[in-house]
Design a protein around this motif. Structure first.
Motif, PDB file in Angstrom:
ATOM      1  N   ASP A 124       0.829  -1.200   0.000  1.00 56.79           N
ATOM      2  CA  ASP A 124       0.000   0.000   0.000  1.00 56.79           C
ATOM      3  C   ASP A 124       0.866   1.253   0.000  1.00 56.79           C
ATOM      4  OD1 ASP A 124      -2.249   1.673   0.041  1.00 56.79           O
ATOM      5  OD2 ASP A 124      -3.300   0.289   1.349  1.00 56.79           O
ATOM      6  N   GLN A 125       0.197   2.367  -0.256  1.00 52.32           N
ATOM      7  CA  GLN A 125       0.859   3.664  -0.332  1.00 52.32           C
ATOM      8  C   GLN A 125       1.165   4.181   1.068  1.00 52.32           C
ATOM      9  OE1 GLN A 125       0.820   6.018  -3.447  1.00 52.32           O
ATOM     10  NE2 GLN A 125       1.144   3.974  -4.243  1.00 52.32           N
ATOM     11  N   VAL A 126       2.420   4.484   1.319  1.00 55.09           N
ATOM     12  CA  VAL A 126       2.830   4.993   2.627  1.00 55.09           C
ATOM     13  C   VAL A 126       3.526   6.342   2.442  1.00 55.09           C
ATOM     14  CG1 VAL A 126       4.163   4.505   4.716  1.00 55.09           C
ATOM     15  CG2 VAL A 126       3.165   2.621   3.419  1.00 55.09           C
ATOM     16  N   LEU A 127       3.181   7.274   3.337  1.00 47.12           N
ATOM     17  CA  LEU A 127       3.808   8.595   3.315  1.00 47.12           C
ATOM     18  C   LEU A 127       5.099   8.551   4.129  1.00 47.12           C
ATOM     19  CD1 LEU A 127       3.546  11.703   2.683  1.00 47.12           C
ATOM     20  CD2 LEU A 127       2.397  11.888   4.901  1.00 47.12           C
ATOM     21  N   ARG A 128       6.190   8.982   3.503  1.00 43.69           N
ATOM     22  CA  ARG A 128       7.501   8.992   4.178  1.00 43.69           C
ATOM     23  C   ARG A 128       8.205  10.309   3.898  1.00 43.69           C
ATOM     24  NH1 ARG A 128       8.220   4.367   7.445  1.00 43.69           N
ATOM     25  NH2 ARG A 128       7.536   2.511   6.337  1.00 43.69           N
ATOM     26  N   ILE A 174       2.014  -1.048   7.972  1.00 40.74           N
ATOM     27  CA  ILE A 174       0.549  -0.909   8.077  1.00 40.74           C
ATOM     28  C   ILE A 174       0.157   0.057   9.197  1.00 40.74           C
ATOM     29  CG2 ILE A 174      -0.238  -3.066   7.013  1.00 40.74           C
ATOM     30  CD1 ILE A 174      -0.370  -4.239   9.862  1.00 40.74           C
ATOM     31  N   ASP A 175       1.053   0.260  10.158  1.00 40.60           N
ATOM     32  CA  ASP A 175       0.768   1.228  11.229  1.00 40.60           C
ATOM     33  C   ASP A 175       0.709   2.654  10.688  1.00 40.60           C
ATOM     34  OD1 ASP A 175       1.001  -0.953  12.902  1.00 40.60           O
ATOM     35  OD2 ASP A 175       3.088  -0.530  13.405  1.00 40.60           O
ATOM     36  N   ARG A 176       1.278   2.845   9.517  1.00 41.32           N
ATOM     37  CA  ARG A 176       1.316   4.186   8.934  1.00 41.32           C
ATOM     38  C   ARG A 176       0.193   4.408   7.932  1.00 41.32           C
ATOM     39  NH1 ARG A 176       5.411   6.811  11.007  1.00 41.32           N
ATOM     40  NH2 ARG A 176       7.265   5.704  11.744  1.00 41.32           N
ATOM     41  N   LEU A 177      -0.719   3.422   7.825  1.00 44.07           N
ATOM     42  CA  LEU A 177      -1.886   3.579   6.946  1.00 44.07           C
ATOM     43  C   LEU A 177      -3.042   4.153   7.761  1.00 44.07           C
ATOM     44  CD1 LEU A 177      -1.728   0.100   5.170  1.00 44.07           C
ATOM     45  CD2 LEU A 177      -0.789   2.265   4.362  1.00 44.07           C
ATOM     46  N   SER A 178      -4.099   4.532   7.061  1.00 50.33           N
ATOM     47  CA  SER A 178      -5.264   5.054   7.776  1.00 50.33           C
ATOM     48  C   SER A 178      -5.880   3.941   8.618  1.00 50.33           C
ATOM     49  CB  SER A 178      -6.302   5.565   6.783  1.00 50.33           C
ATOM     50  OG  SER A 178      -6.851   4.470   6.068  1.00 50.33           O
ATOM     51  N   LEU A 179      -6.616   4.342   9.652  1.00 46.83           N
ATOM     52  CA  LEU A 179      -7.266   3.395  10.560  1.00 46.83           C
ATOM     53  C   LEU A 179      -8.177   2.448   9.785  1.00 46.83           C
ATOM     54  CD1 LEU A 179      -6.963   3.192  13.577  1.00 46.83           C
ATOM     55  CD2 LEU A 179      -9.097   4.472  13.828  1.00 46.83           C
ATOM     56  N   LEU A 180      -8.885   2.994   8.808  1.00 43.19           N
ATOM     57  CA  LEU A 180      -9.829   2.187   8.020  1.00 43.19           C
ATOM     58  C   LEU A 180      -9.087   1.086   7.267  1.00 43.19           C
ATOM     59  CD1 LEU A 180     -12.664   1.675   6.835  1.00 43.19           C
ATOM     60  CD2 LEU A 180     -12.076   3.276   5.007  1.00 43.19           C
ATOM     61  N   LYS A 181      -8.017   1.469   6.573  1.00 40.74           N
ATOM     62  CA  LYS A 181      -7.259   0.492   5.805  1.00 40.74           C
ATOM     63  C   LYS A 181      -6.660  -0.577   6.705  1.00 40.74           C
ATOM     64  CE  LYS A 181      -5.810   2.692   1.551  1.00 40.74           C
ATOM     65  NZ  LYS A 181      -4.690   3.307   0.855  1.00 40.74           N
ATOM     66  N   HIS A 241      11.630   2.406   6.464  1.00 43.13           N
ATOM     67  CA  HIS A 241      10.857   1.183   6.702  1.00 43.13           C
ATOM     68  C   HIS A 241      11.614   0.234   7.643  1.00 43.13           C
ATOM     69  CE1 HIS A 241       8.185  -2.210   5.121  1.00 43.13           C
ATOM     70  NE2 HIS A 241       9.134  -2.849   5.785  1.00 43.13           N
ATOM     71  N   GLU A 242      12.906   0.030   7.374  1.00 43.67           N
ATOM     72  CA  GLU A 242      13.679  -0.924   8.185  1.00 43.67           C
ATOM     73  C   GLU A 242      13.955  -0.376   9.579  1.00 43.67           C
ATOM     74  OE1 GLU A 242      13.721  -3.801   7.096  1.00 43.67           O
ATOM     75  OE2 GLU A 242      13.268  -3.339   5.014  1.00 43.67           O
ATOM     76  N   ILE A 243      14.226   0.923   9.691  1.00 45.34           N
ATOM     77  CA  ILE A 243      14.465   1.518  11.016  1.00 45.34           C
ATOM     78  C   ILE A 243      13.185   1.434  11.854  1.00 45.34           C
ATOM     79  CG2 ILE A 243      15.012   3.677  12.232  1.00 45.34           C
ATOM     80  CD1 ILE A 243      17.026   4.247   9.899  1.00 45.34           C
ATOM     81  N   ILE A 266      -9.220  -3.107   7.713  1.00 49.37           N
ATOM     82  CA  ILE A 266      -9.536  -4.002   6.592  1.00 49.37           C
ATOM     83  C   ILE A 266      -8.440  -5.076   6.480  1.00 49.37           C
ATOM     84  CG2 ILE A 266      -9.700  -4.159   4.060  1.00 49.37           C
ATOM     85  CD1 ILE A 266     -10.993  -1.308   4.180  1.00 49.37           C
ATOM     86  N   TYR A 267      -7.181  -4.652   6.582  1.00 52.46           N
ATOM     87  CA  TYR A 267      -6.068  -5.591   6.473  1.00 52.46           C
ATOM     88  C   TYR A 267      -6.088  -6.611   7.601  1.00 52.46           C
ATOM     89  CZ  TYR A 267      -3.681  -3.209   2.697  1.00 52.46           C
ATOM     90  OH  TYR A 267      -3.338  -2.693   1.485  1.00 52.46           O
ATOM     91  N   LYS A 268      -6.346  -6.104   8.816  1.00 46.27           N
ATOM     92  CA  LYS A 268      -6.330  -7.018   9.965  1.00 46.27           C
ATOM     93  C   LYS A 268      -7.399  -8.079   9.816  1.00 46.27           C
ATOM     94  CE  LYS A 268      -4.047  -4.234  13.409  1.00 46.27           C
ATOM     95  NZ  LYS A 268      -4.228  -3.160  14.362  1.00 46.27           N
ATOM     96  N   ARG A 269      -8.571  -7.672   9.312  1.00 42.70           N
ATOM     97  CA  ARG A 269      -9.657  -8.642   9.112  1.00 42.70           C
ATOM     98  C   ARG A 269      -9.248  -9.666   8.060  1.00 42.70           C
ATOM     99  NH1 ARG A 269     -14.459  -5.456   7.494  1.00 42.70           N
ATOM    100  NH2 ARG A 269     -13.449  -3.799   8.661  1.00 42.70           N
ATOM    101  N   LYS A 270      -8.627  -9.156   6.977  1.00 49.95           N
ATOM    102  CA  LYS A 270      -8.204 -10.035   5.886  1.00 49.95           C
ATOM    103  C   LYS A 270      -7.177 -11.062   6.387  1.00 49.95           C
ATOM    104  CE  LYS A 270      -5.891  -9.729   1.443  1.00 49.95           C
ATOM    105  NZ  LYS A 270      -5.153  -8.841   0.544  1.00 49.95           N
ATOM    106  N   ILE A 271      -6.220 -10.591   7.204  1.00 52.13           N
ATOM    107  CA  ILE A 271      -5.181 -11.488   7.715  1.00 52.13           C
ATOM    108  C   ILE A 271      -5.783 -12.534   8.650  1.00 52.13           C
ATOM    109  CG2 ILE A 271      -3.151 -11.572   9.226  1.00 52.13           C
ATOM    110  CD1 ILE A 271      -2.408  -8.812   7.884  1.00 52.13           C
ATOM    111  N   LYS A 272      -6.689 -12.093   9.525  1.00 50.70           N
ATOM    112  CA  LYS A 272      -7.348 -13.039  10.437  1.00 50.70           C
ATOM    113  C   LYS A 272      -8.091 -14.111   9.657  1.00 50.70           C
ATOM    114  CE  LYS A 272      -7.987 -10.449  14.699  1.00 50.70           C
ATOM    115  NZ  LYS A 272      -8.813  -9.346  15.134  1.00 50.70           N
ATOM    116  N   LYS A 273      -8.773 -13.666   8.590  1.00 50.18           N
ATOM    117  CA  LYS A 273      -9.534 -14.593   7.756  1.00 50.18           C
ATOM    118  C   LYS A 273      -8.585 -15.617   7.101  1.00 50.18           C
ATOM    119  CE  LYS A 273     -12.818 -14.195   4.071  1.00 50.18           C
ATOM    120  NZ  LYS A 273     -13.242 -13.247   3.029  1.00 50.18           N
ATOM    121  N   ASN A 274      -7.468 -15.105   6.563  1.00 46.83           N
ATOM    122  CA  ASN A 274      -6.483 -15.993   5.928  1.00 46.83           C
ATOM    123  C   ASN A 274      -5.926 -17.002   6.929  1.00 46.83           C
ATOM    124  OD1 ASN A 274      -6.837 -14.664   3.568  1.00 46.83           O
ATOM    125  ND2 ASN A 274      -4.933 -13.511   3.657  1.00 46.83           N
TER     126      ASN A 274
END
Ligand SMILES: [Zn+2]
Length: 173
Positions: A103-107, A148-155, A137-139, A158-166
């Motif tokens: 995903d797109q991350v602001l740095r 993923i901590d740097r993405l919006s709360l909504l995204k 990213h590595e630091i 969604i990811y956490k649900r997807k990972i749990k499902k997987n």
């Protein structure tokens, strides 16, 4: 040298704070060599020691040919600290501990990092573009922070649900 297993999210060990490296000995050089081999084998652009369950402040960054942001060397940075950051850039990021997610991350656009090399000598690097992103990213991994901590709360939710499902699907197999 050895290929080490890379921890996968949501492994709690990815969330721990890494300890500063104090001994610049042979075992540190072996660890750096293992990390380099593990990163290259996984076709990663960088790898942090906590990703192979070693809670030390050590990262390796791949070099790449035909890219002016890079030279060909794999860089090893020990106890790295960002001492200057400026500007902004947003690009697609992935992680060897979060396979299948990008995903797109602001740095920051440009950063200066002080670190120690394998001999314990203080070094400094200023980077922009892709190399600046990989360093940030590595630091982050050394502080238990994932992209993923740097993405919006909504995204993130969604990811956490997807990972749990997987994970559930994998467990049911
Ligand atoms: Zn990562």
């Amino acid at each position: 040298m050895a290929i080490m297993p890379i921890l996968q999210y949501p492994d709690p060990r990815l969330r721990h704070q890494a300890e500063p490296v104090a001994n610049f000995n042979e075992s540190l050089k072996n660890l750096a060599a293992d990390m380099k081999e593990t990163m290259l084998k996984a076709s990663g652009a960088g790898l942090a020691a906590p990703q192979i369950s070693i809670l030390k402040q050590l990262i390796v960054i791949a070099g790449a040919e035909n890219n002016e942001d890079f030279d060909d060397r794999v860089l090893t940075l020990i106890n790295p600290r960002i001492i200057h950051a400026e500007g902004e850039q947003t690009t697609d990021e992935g992680c060897l501990s979060l396979l299948d997610l990008r995903d797109q991350v602001l740095r920051a656009a440009e950063i200066t990092v002080v670190y120690q090399d394998l001999e314990g000598l203080q070094q400094e690097i200023t980077a922009s573009g892709r190399r600046a992103i990989i360093l940030q990213h590595e630091i982050d991994h050394l502080d238990g922070i994932l992209f993923i901590d740097r993405l919006s709360l909504l995204k993130r939710s969604i990811y956490k649900r997807k990972i749990k499902k997987n994970l559930k699907v994998a467990a049911d197999d």
